[in-house]
Design a protein around this motif. Sequence first.
Motif, PDB file in Angstrom:
ATOM      1  N   HIS A  94       0.834  -1.206   0.000  1.00 13.70           N
ATOM      2  CA  HIS A  94       0.000   0.000   0.000  1.00 13.70           C
ATOM      3  C   HIS A  94       0.868   1.255   0.000  1.00 13.70           C
ATOM      4  N   GLY A  95       0.466   2.228  -0.815  1.00 12.39           N
ATOM      5  CA  GLY A  95       1.133   3.518  -0.807  1.00 12.39           C
ATOM      6  C   GLY A  95       2.332   3.627  -1.719  1.00 12.39           C
ATOM      7  N   GLN A  96       2.745   2.516  -2.338  1.00 14.99           N
ATOM      8  CA  GLN A  96       3.940   2.572  -3.171  1.00 14.99           C
ATOM      9  C   GLN A  96       3.617   2.713  -4.656  1.00 14.99           C
ATOM     10  N   VAL A  97       2.372   2.413  -5.053  1.00 14.77           N
ATOM     11  CA  VAL A  97       2.004   2.408  -6.461  1.00 14.77           C
ATOM     12  C   VAL A  97       1.423   3.767  -6.845  1.00 14.77           C
ATOM     13  N   PRO A  98       1.898   4.361  -7.950  1.00 17.60           N
ATOM     14  CA  PRO A  98       1.377   5.665  -8.371  1.00 17.60           C
ATOM     15  C   PRO A  98      -0.127   5.614  -8.626  1.00 17.60           C
ATOM     16  N   ASN A  99      -0.796   6.741  -8.352  1.00 12.84           N
ATOM     17  CA  ASN A  99      -2.249   6.795  -8.538  1.00 12.84           C
ATOM     18  C   ASN A  99      -2.651   6.603  -9.998  1.00 12.84           C
ATOM     19  N   ASP A 100      -1.773   6.997 -10.934  1.00 15.80           N
ATOM     20  CA  ASP A 100      -2.144   6.918 -12.343  1.00 15.80           C
ATOM     21  C   ASP A 100      -1.773   5.583 -12.978  1.00 15.80           C
ATOM     22  N   TYR A 136      14.959  -1.657 -14.378  1.00 16.05           N
ATOM     23  CA  TYR A 136      14.378  -2.496 -13.330  1.00 16.05           C
ATOM     24  C   TYR A 136      13.080  -1.885 -12.795  1.00 16.05           C
ATOM     25  N   VAL A 137      12.204  -2.757 -12.304  1.00 13.01           N
ATOM     26  CA  VAL A 137      11.063  -2.335 -11.494  1.00 13.01           C
ATOM     27  C   VAL A 137      11.542  -2.372 -10.047  1.00 13.01           C
ATOM     28  N   LEU A 138      11.426  -1.263  -9.343  1.00 11.68           N
ATOM     29  CA  LEU A 138      12.019  -1.177  -8.008  1.00 11.68           C
ATOM     30  C   LEU A 138      11.194  -0.280  -7.098  1.00 11.68           C
ATOM     31  N   THR A 139      11.401  -0.437  -5.822  1.00  9.81           N
ATOM     32  CA  THR A 139      10.900   0.545  -4.867  1.00  9.81           C
ATOM     33  C   THR A 139      12.097   1.217  -4.217  1.00  9.81           C
ATOM     34  N   TRP A 140      11.956   2.514  -4.041  1.00  8.13           N
ATOM     35  CA  TRP A 140      12.999   3.326  -3.408  1.00  8.13           C
ATOM     36  C   TRP A 140      12.301   4.320  -2.483  1.00  8.13           C
ATOM     37  N   LEU A 141      12.656   4.284  -1.225  1.00  6.63           N
ATOM     38  CA  LEU A 141      12.067   5.166  -0.221  1.00  6.63           C
ATOM     39  C   LEU A 141      10.539   5.089  -0.263  1.00  6.63           C
ATOM     40  N   GLU A 142      10.028   3.830  -0.301  1.00  8.02           N
ATOM     41  CA  GLU A 142       8.595   3.549  -0.213  1.00  8.02           C
ATOM     42  C   GLU A 142       7.808   3.934  -1.457  1.00  8.02           C
ATOM     43  N   HIS A 143       8.465   4.161  -2.586  1.00  4.04           N
ATOM     44  CA  HIS A 143       7.761   4.494  -3.824  1.00  4.04           C
ATOM     45  C   HIS A 143       8.221   3.578  -4.946  1.00  4.04           C
ATOM     46  N   LEU A 144       7.295   3.304  -5.865  1.00  2.00           N
ATOM     47  CA  LEU A 144       7.555   2.406  -6.976  1.00  2.00           C
ATOM     48  C   LEU A 144       8.064   3.173  -8.187  1.00  2.00           C
ATOM     49  N   TYR A 145       9.104   2.627  -8.831  1.00  2.00           N
ATOM     50  CA  TYR A 145       9.673   3.257 -10.014  1.00  2.00           C
ATOM     51  C   TYR A 145      10.044   2.198 -11.053  1.00  2.00           C
ATOM     52  N   ILE A 146      10.133   2.651 -12.296  1.00  2.00           N
ATOM     53  CA  ILE A 146      10.845   1.897 -13.332  1.00  2.00           C
ATOM     54  C   ILE A 146      12.002   2.790 -13.746  1.00  2.00           C
ATOM     55  N   LYS A 147      13.218   2.334 -13.464  1.00  2.00           N
ATOM     56  CA  LYS A 147      14.403   3.159 -13.705  1.00  2.00           C
ATOM     57  C   LYS A 147      15.533   2.309 -14.269  1.00  2.00           C
ATOM     58  N   ASP A 182      18.386   1.103   0.497  1.00  2.00           N
ATOM     59  CA  ASP A 182      17.070   1.725   0.356  1.00  2.00           C
ATOM     60  C   ASP A 182      16.339   1.259  -0.901  1.00  2.00           C
ATOM     61  N   VAL A 183      17.001   0.451  -1.728  1.00  2.00           N
ATOM     62  CA  VAL A 183      16.425   0.026  -3.007  1.00  2.00           C
ATOM     63  C   VAL A 183      16.038  -1.449  -2.929  1.00  2.00           C
ATOM     64  N   THR A 184      14.802  -1.748  -3.308  1.00  2.00           N
ATOM     65  CA  THR A 184      14.335  -3.135  -3.426  1.00  2.00           C
ATOM     66  C   THR A 184      13.988  -3.397  -4.878  1.00  2.00           C
ATOM     67  N   ILE A 185      14.659  -4.368  -5.476  1.00  2.00           N
ATOM     68  CA  ILE A 185      14.427  -4.701  -6.882  1.00  2.00           C
ATOM     69  C   ILE A 185      13.375  -5.799  -6.960  1.00  2.00           C
ATOM     70  N   HIS A 186      12.333  -5.561  -7.753  1.00  4.52           N
ATOM     71  CA  HIS A 186      11.230  -6.514  -7.894  1.00  4.52           C
ATOM     72  C   HIS A 186      11.299  -7.304  -9.193  1.00  4.52           C
ATOM     73  N   ALA A 187      11.859  -6.710 -10.242  1.00  5.39           N
ATOM     74  CA  ALA A 187      11.908  -7.383 -11.541  1.00  5.39           C
ATOM     75  C   ALA A 187      12.817  -6.594 -12.474  1.00  5.39           C
ATOM     76  N   LYS A 188      13.236  -7.257 -13.550  1.00  9.46           N
ATOM     77  CA  LYS A 188      14.020  -6.582 -14.579  1.00  9.46           C
ATOM     78  C   LYS A 188      13.190  -6.499 -15.854  1.00  9.46           C
ATOM     79  N   VAL A 189      13.211  -5.339 -16.505  1.00  7.74           N
ATOM     80  CA  VAL A 189      12.467  -5.141 -17.746  1.00  7.74           C
ATOM     81  C   VAL A 189      13.229  -5.808 -18.898  1.00  7.74           C
ATOM     82  N   LEU A 190      12.532  -6.677 -19.629  1.00  6.65           N
ATOM     83  CA  LEU A 190      13.151  -7.421 -20.727  1.00  6.65           C
ATOM     84  C   LEU A 190      12.759  -6.888 -22.097  1.00  6.65           C
TER      85      LEU A 190
END
Length: 293
Positions: free
Chosen positions: A169-175, A238-249, A277-285
């Motif tokens: 909860h709270g890590q996925v962007p609203n859009d 990668y798909v990752l969370t950093w400081l409680e927020h989700l990113y693709i970077k 502070d970085v949690t990697i969830h997946a790699k973009v292929l």
Amino acid sequence: MTKKRILPPELIAECAAAHDLFLSKKNELKLSQKKIADAAGMTPAAVNLYFKGINPLNTKFAAVLARMLDEPVSAFSPRLAEEISLLTTGPAKTTAVPGVSAAEKVMEMIRKHAGKSLDADAQEKIAAAALTAASEAQGKVIQVDFSGLKARSDELVIRQYDVRASMGHGQVPNDYNEVIRNLIIREDVLREKGVSYTSPHALAMITGWGQSMEGTINDKDPLIVDKGVNEFAGDGIYVLTWLEHLYIKRIQFLDAERFLLISDNPKHKDQEARMEDVTIHAKVLMIWNARKA
């Protein structure tokens, strides 16, 4: 400034033992970190992170390394050897976990043949594969009825990644919203594109969002990701969370303590992030750039 999280001494010792064993046998077996990386479906840089004690050993890598070195897992990690042994000798669970039936069947097969036609090394390898499959299936992919999706023998069904369930909860962007829920693709298409992955079960669909990766990944571009990659495995997206927020970077290894999180859109600044502070969830292929005709 908070220092980088250091592994416990016993885990560092495992990494050192694995590295020492590799060094002692690499000339005899004509091995290199690249050969081990190729066998494990990762980059040499990722193997180096294990050997340097930055990332802890896991059952999947341990099973590959043991096979390549022709040694039991217990030669460098009694902990992982015991974990794999528990898989082969522990009592069967009476309550089935949805989505892991394939792993359960493998486990039943190991229990049936343990001590008969399978030696300890074979049991370790099969059990490690079962453990990986089971962990991939728990809560990361939306469980739906795929009876209507009829894939041929040369095709793969790639399921939607349940981002909200996996990230918290709270890590996925609203859009954020899913554009393509599920996909059937021929395996040879992935091969032609030079796409490699940890296992077919680890593949999932996710949707790009926002403008920070614009030019490479545009808003609502469908992506195929590999959920089997949960650690830095060399430069890539990668798909990752950093400081409680989700990113693709895009991630680059900056130094022993930090990653560089790169936005391909020059209007967005790159960020330095502590590894802890970085949690990697997946790699973009693979990226499908949708364009209006």
